[in-house]
Write a protein that holds these residues in place. Structure first.
Motif: not given
Length: 145
Positions: A6-7, A12-13
């Motif tokens: 998730f991190q 990346l997002r």
């Protein structure tokens, strides 16, 4: 310490958003720089004429907004313009400004008594206002360095 998926996805997002924002800004800058800019260059004479017209408008407004019958508070240009207009008209003139419309109205004044003899009609006041503007414009032009 472990890094979760998730991190990594969150990082990346965020990085992708920064890249796309940078690309959009670069495109906007390129479009802005390539577009021709509107620029107007006016001559010194035209600039001088604009300044003279602005000053003249303010002076004519000041003449009209003064206290009726009180010419002592006016400046030299206002006195000179009103005096010259009175000489051309052949009678002593006084001015008052209609507060609602801002239009100048002229009155003929008895020089000896200082009393209003007659109120001039709107058409004649308009002609006198145009002439006052022209006279004031000439005085301002002569006084400018």
């Amino acid at each position: 310490m472990a890094i979760t998926s998730f991190q990594v996805q969150n990082i990346l997002r965020t990085y992708a958003r920064q890249l796309s924002r940078g690309q959009r800004l670069a495109r906007n800058r390129a479009a802005t720089q390539s577009a021709p800019t509107d620029q107007v260059n006016i001559s010194i004479e035209a600039r001088r004429k604009q300044v003279i017209e602005k000053i003249t408008s303010e002076i004519v407004t000041n003449i009209g907004s003064r206290i009726p019958g009180l010419s002592q508070g006016m400046g030299a240009v206002e006195d000179q313009a009103l005096r010259q207009l009175s000489e051309e008209y052949g009678k002593q003139l006084d001015i008052h400004q209609d507060e609602s419309s801002g239009q100048l109205f002229f009155k003929v004044v008895d020089q000896e008594k200082g009393e209003v003899i007659e109120d001039l009609p709107a058409e004649e006041s308009n002609k006198l206002q145009e002439r006052l503007f022209t006279i004031t414009q000439k005085i301002v032009d002569q006084n400018m360095i």
